[in-house]
Design a protein around this motif. Structure first.
Motif, PDB file in Angstrom:
ATOM      1  N   VAL A   1       0.782  -1.386   0.083  1.00 25.03           N
ATOM      2  CA  VAL A   1      -0.125   0.097  -0.139  1.00 25.03           C
ATOM      3  C   VAL A   1       0.853   1.324  -0.094  1.00 25.03           C
ATOM      4  O   VAL A   1       0.635   2.155  -0.766  1.00 25.03           O
ATOM      5  CB  VAL A   1      -0.741  -0.109   1.297  1.00 25.03           C
ATOM      6  N   GLU A   2       1.901   1.216   0.846  1.00 26.81           N
ATOM      7  CA  GLU A   2       2.864   2.467   0.812  1.00 26.81           C
ATOM      8  C   GLU A   2       3.659   2.580  -0.450  1.00 26.81           C
ATOM      9  O   GLU A   2       3.938   3.711  -0.822  1.00 26.81           O
ATOM     10  CB  GLU A   2       3.855   2.026   1.953  1.00 26.81           C
ATOM     11  N   ARG A   3       3.691   1.426  -1.042  1.00 30.51           N
ATOM     12  CA  ARG A   3       4.526   1.594  -2.416  1.00 30.51           C
ATOM     13  C   ARG A   3       3.473   2.217  -3.412  1.00 30.51           C
ATOM     14  O   ARG A   3       3.946   3.130  -4.364  1.00 30.51           O
ATOM     15  CB  ARG A   3       5.124   0.458  -2.898  1.00 30.51           C
ATOM     16  N   ALA A   4       2.361   1.772  -3.379  1.00 32.46           N
ATOM     17  CA  ALA A   4       1.517   2.563  -4.191  1.00 32.46           C
ATOM     18  C   ALA A   4       0.987   4.033  -4.026  1.00 32.46           C
ATOM     19  O   ALA A   4       1.134   4.714  -5.082  1.00 32.46           O
ATOM     20  CB  ALA A   4      -0.063   1.668  -3.974  1.00 32.46           C
ATOM     21  N   TRP A   5       1.068   4.050  -2.739  1.00 34.00           N
ATOM     22  CA  TRP A   5       0.765   5.601  -2.357  1.00 34.00           C
ATOM     23  C   TRP A   5       1.931   6.424  -2.841  1.00 34.00           C
ATOM     24  O   TRP A   5       1.688   7.559  -3.671  1.00 34.00           O
ATOM     25  CB  TRP A   5       0.674   5.629  -0.923  1.00 34.00           C
ATOM     26  N   SER A   6       3.244   5.959  -2.675  1.00 33.18           N
ATOM     27  CA  SER A   6       4.235   6.553  -3.356  1.00 33.18           C
ATOM     28  C   SER A   6       4.290   6.814  -4.772  1.00 33.18           C
ATOM     29  O   SER A   6       4.672   7.816  -5.227  1.00 33.18           O
ATOM     30  CB  SER A   6       5.608   6.160  -2.728  1.00 33.18           C
ATOM     31  N   ALA A   7       3.990   5.749  -5.436  1.00 34.40           N
ATOM     32  CA  ALA A   7       3.888   5.682  -6.708  1.00 34.40           C
ATOM     33  C   ALA A   7       2.960   6.727  -7.566  1.00 34.40           C
ATOM     34  O   ALA A   7       3.319   7.698  -8.248  1.00 34.40           O
ATOM     35  CB  ALA A   7       3.679   4.275  -7.172  1.00 34.40           C
ATOM     36  N   TYR A   8       1.791   7.046  -6.680  1.00 32.96           N
ATOM     37  CA  TYR A   8       0.766   7.913  -7.151  1.00 32.96           C
ATOM     38  C   TYR A   8       1.425   9.066  -7.011  1.00 32.96           C
ATOM     39  O   TYR A   8       1.176  10.119  -7.717  1.00 32.96           O
ATOM     40  CB  TYR A   8      -0.528   7.808  -6.309  1.00 32.96           C
ATOM     41  N   TRP A   9       1.880   9.549  -5.869  1.00 35.02           N
ATOM     42  CA  TRP A   9       2.337  11.079  -5.741  1.00 35.02           C
ATOM     43  C   TRP A   9       3.673  11.330  -6.384  1.00 35.02           C
ATOM     44  O   TRP A   9       4.037  12.503  -6.733  1.00 35.02           O
ATOM     45  CB  TRP A   9       2.842  11.254  -4.105  1.00 35.02           C
ATOM     46  N   GLN A  10       4.663  10.409  -6.519  1.00 34.12           N
ATOM     47  CA  GLN A  10       5.627  10.442  -7.490  1.00 34.12           C
ATOM     48  C   GLN A  10       5.309  10.947  -8.711  1.00 34.12           C
ATOM     49  O   GLN A  10       5.939  11.707  -9.526  1.00 34.12           O
ATOM     50  CB  GLN A  10       6.689   9.439  -7.400  1.00 34.12           C
ATOM     51  N   ALA A  11       4.164  10.138  -9.450  1.00 35.86           N
ATOM     52  CA  ALA A  11       3.756  10.524 -10.668  1.00 35.86           C
ATOM     53  C   ALA A  11       3.276  12.067 -10.645  1.00 35.86           C
ATOM     54  O   ALA A  11       3.289  12.646 -12.001  1.00 35.86           O
ATOM     55  CB  ALA A  11       2.714   9.595 -11.106  1.00 35.86           C
ATOM     56  N   LEU A  12       2.922  12.499  -9.657  1.00 37.50           N
ATOM     57  CA  LEU A  12       2.491  14.096  -9.906  1.00 37.50           C
ATOM     58  C   LEU A  12       3.785  14.905  -9.113  1.00 37.50           C
ATOM     59  O   LEU A  12       3.555  16.221  -9.122  1.00 37.50           O
ATOM     60  CB  LEU A  12       1.208  14.105  -8.810  1.00 37.50           C
ATOM     61  N   GLY A  13       4.816  14.469  -9.241  1.00 34.56           N
ATOM     62  CA  GLY A  13       5.973  15.374  -8.887  1.00 34.56           C
ATOM     63  C   GLY A  13       6.428  15.531  -7.418  1.00 34.56           C
ATOM     64  O   GLY A  13       7.169  16.329  -6.885  1.00 34.56           O
ATOM     65  N   TRP A  14       5.863  14.652  -6.446  1.00 31.37           N
ATOM     66  CA  TRP A  14       6.004  14.789  -4.992  1.00 31.37           C
ATOM     67  C   TRP A  14       6.842  13.492  -4.724  1.00 31.37           C
ATOM     68  O   TRP A  14       6.622  12.455  -5.016  1.00 31.37           O
ATOM     69  CB  TRP A  14       4.633  14.787  -4.228  1.00 31.37           C
ATOM     70  N   SER A  15       7.979  13.860  -3.899  1.00 25.50           N
ATOM     71  CA  SER A  15       8.769  12.897  -3.590  1.00 25.50           C
ATOM     72  C   SER A  15       9.631  13.215  -2.329  1.00 25.50           C
ATOM     73  O   SER A  15       9.861  14.497  -2.215  1.00 25.50           O
ATOM     74  CB  SER A  15       9.587  12.037  -4.575  1.00 25.50           C
ATOM     75  N   TYR A  16      10.119  12.300  -1.618  1.00 21.82           N
ATOM     76  CA  TYR A  16      11.190  12.760  -0.544  1.00 21.82           C
ATOM     77  C   TYR A  16      12.450  12.037  -0.927  1.00 21.82           C
ATOM     78  O   TYR A  16      12.631  11.108  -1.297  1.00 21.82           O
ATOM     79  CB  TYR A  16      10.619  11.828   0.772  1.00 21.82           C
ATOM     80  N   ARG A  17      13.534  12.987  -0.988  1.00 19.76           N
ATOM     81  CA  ARG A  17      14.705  12.850  -1.319  1.00 19.76           C
ATOM     82  C   ARG A  17      15.781  12.889  -0.410  1.00 19.76           C
ATOM     83  O   ARG A  17      16.893  13.235  -0.668  1.00 19.76           O
ATOM     84  CB  ARG A  17      15.066  13.820  -2.523  1.00 19.76           C
ATOM     85  N   GLY A  18      15.441  12.498   0.886  1.00 18.89           N
ATOM     86  CA  GLY A  18      16.469  12.685   2.059  1.00 18.89           C
ATOM     87  C   GLY A  18      16.729  13.798   2.623  1.00 18.89           C
ATOM     88  O   GLY A  18      17.482  14.035   3.479  1.00 18.89           O
ATOM     89  N   ASN A  19      15.898  14.984   2.310  1.00 17.73           N
ATOM     90  CA  ASN A  19      16.033  16.132   2.901  1.00 17.73           C
ATOM     91  C   ASN A  19      14.760  16.823   3.344  1.00 17.73           C
ATOM     92  O   ASN A  19      13.936  17.318   2.473  1.00 17.73           O
ATOM     93  CB  ASN A  19      16.751  17.131   1.978  1.00 17.73           C
ATOM     94  N   TRP A  20      14.631  16.631   4.697  1.00 16.47           N
ATOM     95  CA  TRP A  20      13.381  16.978   5.136  1.00 16.47           C
ATOM     96  C   TRP A  20      12.804  18.683   5.073  1.00 16.47           C
ATOM     97  O   TRP A  20      11.729  18.928   4.640  1.00 16.47           O
ATOM     98  CB  TRP A  20      13.094  17.120   6.792  1.00 16.47           C
TER      99      TRP A  20
END
Length: 157
Positions: free
Chosen positions: A43-62
């Protein structure tokens, strides 16, 4: 295929999105069932894939994470029908509530076409200020994109 699009030949759900998911052989337990601890990961992977497709992601810098700087407050899941084979499945994601600093989303782990539900649950997230780790409001950009996941009758939130 983008995370927003259902698998080919799949009807779009009446609300939310259907995100493709895959169960690998090593996700199954000794009885040949999808291990209960794998459902939250998928479920977390699906949620992450959805938001990443829209340009949102966490890249190690809060400090640069913007709305991706959030924490899980609550996670519940109920298992309805075991997954007994590796292969293609889907996660149906939607928002149940979009508040000022938090949100609640619902999910179903289901067959690739969305017809069979294997598990369902909800998750509560709180957006955090990266400096204080205290709740802070979602950005207007995030709110606009997140509203697409609300059932039609809830769009006034």
């Amino acid at each position: 295929m983008t995370a927003e699009a259902p698998a080919p030949g799949t009807a779009a759900p009446p609300y939310g999105v259907l995100v493709p998911s895959h169960v690998h052989f090593d996700d199954l337990d000794a009885l040949g069932l999808l291990h209960n601890g794998r459902y939250p990961v998928l479920v977390e992977r699906a949620w992450s894939a959805y938001w990443q497709a829209l340009g949102w992601s966490y890249r190690g810098n809060w400090a640069e994470a913007e709305d991706a700087c959030n924490a899980v407050r609550e996670f519940t899941i109920g298992y309805e029908r075991p997954v007994t084979l590796s292969g293609d499945y889907a996660v149906h994601l939607w928002l149940e509530r979009l508040g000022t600093t938090g949100l609640t989303y619902g999910f179903r782990y289901c067959s690739a076409d969305g017809a069979v539900t294997h598990a369902r649950g909800r998750r509560v997230l709180v957006r955090l200020d990266p400096g204080t780790l205290r709740p802070t409001p979602w950005s207007e950009r995030f709110r606009k994109e997140a509203q697409q996941l609300l059932p039609a009758e809830d769009l006034a939130v």
